[in-house]
Design a protein around this motif. Sequence first.
Motif, PDB file in Angstrom:
ATOM      1  N   THR A  29       0.872  -1.172   0.000  1.00  0.00           N
ATOM      2  CA  THR A  29       0.000   0.000   0.000  1.00  0.00           C
ATOM      3  C   THR A  29       0.909   1.221   0.000  1.00  0.00           C
ATOM      4  OG1 THR A  29      -1.635  -1.184   1.338  1.00  0.00           O
ATOM      5  CG2 THR A  29      -1.846   1.206   1.238  1.00  0.00           C
ATOM      6  N   THR A  30       0.498   2.290  -0.696  1.00  0.00           N
ATOM      7  CA  THR A  30       1.338   3.483  -0.749  1.00  0.00           C
ATOM      8  C   THR A  30       0.579   4.699  -0.219  1.00  0.00           C
ATOM      9  OG1 THR A  30       0.683   3.996  -3.027  1.00  0.00           O
ATOM     10  CG2 THR A  30       2.650   2.622  -2.724  1.00  0.00           C
ATOM     11  N   ALA A  31       1.366   5.686   0.245  1.00  0.00           N
ATOM     12  CA  ALA A  31       0.807   6.971   0.684  1.00  0.00           C
ATOM     13  C   ALA A  31       1.825   8.053   0.352  1.00  0.00           C
ATOM     14  CB  ALA A  31       0.519   6.949   2.184  1.00  0.00           C
ATOM     15  N   ALA A  32       1.330   9.246  -0.028  1.00  0.00           N
ATOM     16  CA  ALA A  32       2.218  10.330  -0.462  1.00  0.00           C
ATOM     17  C   ALA A  32       2.404  11.409   0.595  1.00  0.00           C
ATOM     18  CB  ALA A  32       1.681  10.959  -1.747  1.00  0.00           C
ATOM     19  N   ASP A  33       1.728  11.281   1.736  1.00  0.00           N
ATOM     20  CA  ASP A  33       1.903  12.273   2.803  1.00  0.00           C
ATOM     21  C   ASP A  33       1.624  11.619   4.157  1.00  0.00           C
ATOM     22  OD1 ASP A  33      -0.993  12.604   3.526  1.00  0.00           O
ATOM     23  OD2 ASP A  33      -1.101  13.370   1.465  1.00  0.00           O
ATOM     24  N   GLY A  34       1.916  12.359   5.216  1.00  0.00           N
ATOM     25  CA  GLY A  34       1.820  11.809   6.558  1.00  0.00           C
ATOM     26  C   GLY A  34       0.410  11.476   6.991  1.00  0.00           C
ATOM     27  N   HIS A  35      -0.539  12.352   6.708  1.00  0.00           N
ATOM     28  CA  HIS A  35      -1.919  12.091   7.131  1.00  0.00           C
ATOM     29  C   HIS A  35      -2.488  10.854   6.432  1.00  0.00           C
ATOM     30  CE1 HIS A  35      -1.817  16.422   8.483  1.00  0.00           C
ATOM     31  NE2 HIS A  35      -2.386  15.837   9.510  1.00  0.00           N
ATOM     32  N   SER A  36      -2.211  10.720   5.140  1.00  0.00           N
ATOM     33  CA  SER A  36      -2.676   9.529   4.405  1.00  0.00           C
ATOM     34  C   SER A  36      -2.027   8.270   4.970  1.00  0.00           C
ATOM     35  CB  SER A  36      -2.333   9.653   2.923  1.00  0.00           C
ATOM     36  OG  SER A  36      -2.936  10.783   2.352  1.00  0.00           O
ATOM     37  N   ALA A  37      -0.763   8.380   5.359  1.00  0.00           N
ATOM     38  CA  ALA A  37      -0.053   7.234   5.923  1.00  0.00           C
ATOM     39  C   ALA A  37      -0.693   6.783   7.229  1.00  0.00           C
ATOM     40  CB  ALA A  37       1.411   7.582   6.154  1.00  0.00           C
ATOM     41  N   LEU A  38      -0.975   7.740   8.103  1.00  0.00           N
ATOM     42  CA  LEU A  38      -1.579   7.392   9.401  1.00  0.00           C
ATOM     43  C   LEU A  38      -2.977   6.793   9.212  1.00  0.00           C
ATOM     44  CD1 LEU A  38      -0.420  10.504  11.441  1.00  0.00           C
ATOM     45  CD2 LEU A  38       0.332   8.138  11.766  1.00  0.00           C
ATOM     46  N   LEU A  39      -3.742   7.350   8.263  1.00  0.00           N
ATOM     47  CA  LEU A  39      -5.070   6.809   7.977  1.00  0.00           C
ATOM     48  C   LEU A  39      -4.955   5.382   7.461  1.00  0.00           C
ATOM     49  CD1 LEU A  39      -8.129   7.241   7.747  1.00  0.00           C
ATOM     50  CD2 LEU A  39      -7.737   8.132   5.432  1.00  0.00           C
ATOM     51  N   SER A  40      -4.027   5.153   6.542  1.00  0.00           N
ATOM     52  CA  SER A  40      -3.847   3.814   5.984  1.00  0.00           C
ATOM     53  C   SER A  40      -3.423   2.824   7.064  1.00  0.00           C
ATOM     54  CB  SER A  40      -2.800   3.860   4.867  1.00  0.00           C
ATOM     55  OG  SER A  40      -2.647   2.598   4.271  1.00  0.00           O
ATOM     56  N   ALA A  41      -2.570   3.273   7.983  1.00  0.00           N
ATOM     57  CA  ALA A  41      -2.087   2.383   9.042  1.00  0.00           C
ATOM     58  C   ALA A  41      -3.210   1.969   9.985  1.00  0.00           C
ATOM     59  CB  ALA A  41      -0.969   3.067   9.821  1.00  0.00           C
ATOM     60  N   THR A  42      -4.211   2.828  10.139  1.00  0.00           N
ATOM     61  CA  THR A  42      -5.342   2.468  11.005  1.00  0.00           C
ATOM     62  C   THR A  42      -6.316   1.537  10.303  1.00  0.00           C
ATOM     63  OG1 THR A  42      -6.675   4.385  10.315  1.00  0.00           O
ATOM     64  CG2 THR A  42      -5.208   4.675  12.227  1.00  0.00           C
ATOM     65  N   GLN A  43      -6.290   1.526   8.975  1.00  0.00           N
ATOM     66  CA  GLN A  43      -7.277   0.750   8.217  1.00  0.00           C
ATOM     67  C   GLN A  43      -6.768  -0.620   7.780  1.00  0.00           C
ATOM     68  OE1 GLN A  43      -8.099   3.534   5.051  1.00  0.00           O
ATOM     69  NE2 GLN A  43      -9.780   4.509   6.179  1.00  0.00           N
ATOM     70  N   ASN A  44      -5.440  -0.800   7.785  1.00  0.00           N
ATOM     71  CA  ASN A  44      -4.866  -2.044   7.283  1.00  0.00           C
ATOM     72  C   ASN A  44      -3.906  -2.657   8.296  1.00  0.00           C
ATOM     73  OD1 ASN A  44      -5.801  -1.754   4.346  1.00  0.00           O
ATOM     74  ND2 ASN A  44      -4.676   0.153   4.647  1.00  0.00           N
ATOM     75  N   PRO A  45      -4.015  -3.966   8.559  1.00  0.00           N
ATOM     76  CA  PRO A  45      -3.013  -4.619   9.400  1.00  0.00           C
ATOM     77  C   PRO A  45      -1.683  -4.692   8.648  1.00  0.00           C
ATOM     78  CG  PRO A  45      -4.587  -6.230   8.548  1.00  0.00           C
ATOM     79  CD  PRO A  45      -5.067  -4.881   8.113  1.00  0.00           C
ATOM     80  N   LEU A  46      -0.650  -4.104   9.196  1.00  0.00           N
ATOM     81  CA  LEU A  46       0.626  -3.991   8.495  1.00  0.00           C
ATOM     82  C   LEU A  46       1.715  -4.815   9.172  1.00  0.00           C
ATOM     83  CD1 LEU A  46       0.630  -0.119   7.949  1.00  0.00           C
ATOM     84  CD2 LEU A  46       0.152  -1.864   6.213  1.00  0.00           C
ATOM     85  N   ALA A  47       2.632  -5.327   8.341  1.00  0.00           N
ATOM     86  CA  ALA A  47       3.801  -6.030   8.871  1.00  0.00           C
ATOM     87  C   ALA A  47       4.992  -5.094   8.981  1.00  0.00           C
ATOM     88  CB  ALA A  47       4.158  -7.218   7.978  1.00  0.00           C
ATOM     89  N   LEU A  48       4.995  -3.989   8.181  1.00  0.00           N
ATOM     90  CA  LEU A  48       6.143  -3.081   8.175  1.00  0.00           C
ATOM     91  C   LEU A  48       5.763  -1.785   7.466  1.00  0.00           C
ATOM     92  CD1 LEU A  48       9.811  -3.901   7.838  1.00  0.00           C
ATOM     93  CD2 LEU A  48       8.939  -2.373   6.097  1.00  0.00           C
ATOM     94  N   VAL A  49       6.400  -0.679   7.892  1.00  0.00           N
ATOM     95  CA  VAL A  49       6.216   0.628   7.244  1.00  0.00           C
ATOM     96  C   VAL A  49       7.571   1.118   6.751  1.00  0.00           C
ATOM     97  CG1 VAL A  49       5.552   3.047   7.571  1.00  0.00           C
ATOM     98  CG2 VAL A  49       4.222   1.233   8.680  1.00  0.00           C
ATOM     99  N   ILE A  50       7.621   1.537   5.479  1.00  0.00           N
ATOM    100  CA  ILE A  50       8.795   2.203   4.918  1.00  0.00           C
ATOM    101  C   ILE A  50       8.418   3.669   4.787  1.00  0.00           C
ATOM    102  CG2 ILE A  50      10.328   2.395   2.928  1.00  0.00           C
ATOM    103  CD1 ILE A  50       9.823  -0.572   2.357  1.00  0.00           C
ATOM    104  N   LEU A  51       9.149   4.543   5.476  1.00  0.00           N
ATOM    105  CA  LEU A  51       8.699   5.924   5.649  1.00  0.00           C
ATOM    106  C   LEU A  51       9.780   6.939   5.292  1.00  0.00           C
ATOM    107  CD1 LEU A  51       6.572   7.942   6.930  1.00  0.00           C
ATOM    108  CD2 LEU A  51       7.809   7.607   9.076  1.00  0.00           C
ATOM    109  N   ASP A  52       9.439   7.871   4.396  1.00  0.00           N
ATOM    110  CA  ASP A  52      10.319   8.995   4.079  1.00  0.00           C
ATOM    111  C   ASP A  52      10.135  10.071   5.153  1.00  0.00           C
ATOM    112  OD1 ASP A  52      12.008  10.746   2.686  1.00  0.00           O
ATOM    113  OD2 ASP A  52      10.324  11.621   1.600  1.00  0.00           O
ATOM    114  N   LEU A  53      11.218  10.746   5.540  1.00  0.00           N
ATOM    115  CA  LEU A  53      11.106  11.801   6.554  1.00  0.00           C
ATOM    116  C   LEU A  53      10.595  13.113   5.970  1.00  0.00           C
ATOM    117  CD1 LEU A  53      14.280  11.448   8.814  1.00  0.00           C
ATOM    118  CD2 LEU A  53      11.958  10.614   9.225  1.00  0.00           C
TER     119      LEU A  53
END
Length: 224
Positions: A29-53
């Motif tokens: 799953t991909t996200a282009a900003d922080g808010h989308s990332a946090l929303l996606s993390a709450t909606q999907n069970p994840l094994a790992l996050v790769i995150l740009d600062l």
Amino acid sequence: MTAILVVDDDPHLLRALRITLQAHGYDVTTAADGHSALLSATQNPLALVILDLGLPDLDGTAVIRELRTWSRVPILVLSARHGSEDKVDALDAGADDYITKPFGLDELLARLRALLRRSTDPALEPVVTTDAFTVDLEKHRVTRDGLDIRLTPTEWKMLEVLVRNPEKLVTQQQLLSEVWGPAYAKETNYLRVYMAQLRRKLEPEAAAPRHLITEPGIGYRFLP
């Protein structure tokens, strides 16, 4: 299938990572900003996050702190920032590892596999064995070539923190706080002295360590 969230505001890199990771069997799953990332993390069970600062809305470190309020998902940070301060801030906020852009895909995949191994492994075995020495965490005993190695209490505590976090980058501040206490969080010279002592006692070649690795300006890593 192992679910991974990739967060980056560079659409070309995001697409390349999605294609590469999917080709290696990951559910991406991909996200282009922080808010989308946090929303996606709450909606999907994840094994790992790769995150740009460097995200357009939230700093990546803020995303890490927010994630850490409710999730222990492993976080691998990507960033074009080369300063050790940014790396330390991200790791202290709760990231598990850090890779600097530009990076090789082989290295990224290796770091990713190491994080997934640690998160899915059962509880750490009380005995950790390398090709040079063995650490019995239960008995507080270290052996090399079948002989007991005497460690001072401080050397043991430092080694124990590293061994209990195999392959993970442990920051200088974390080591100092856990071994000496929060008041010593800036005394990095302590670490150099005790790491040199540990290497002389445990590494086959203290000047070319294979298991107790320095990440310059950031911290240390134990490689089994």
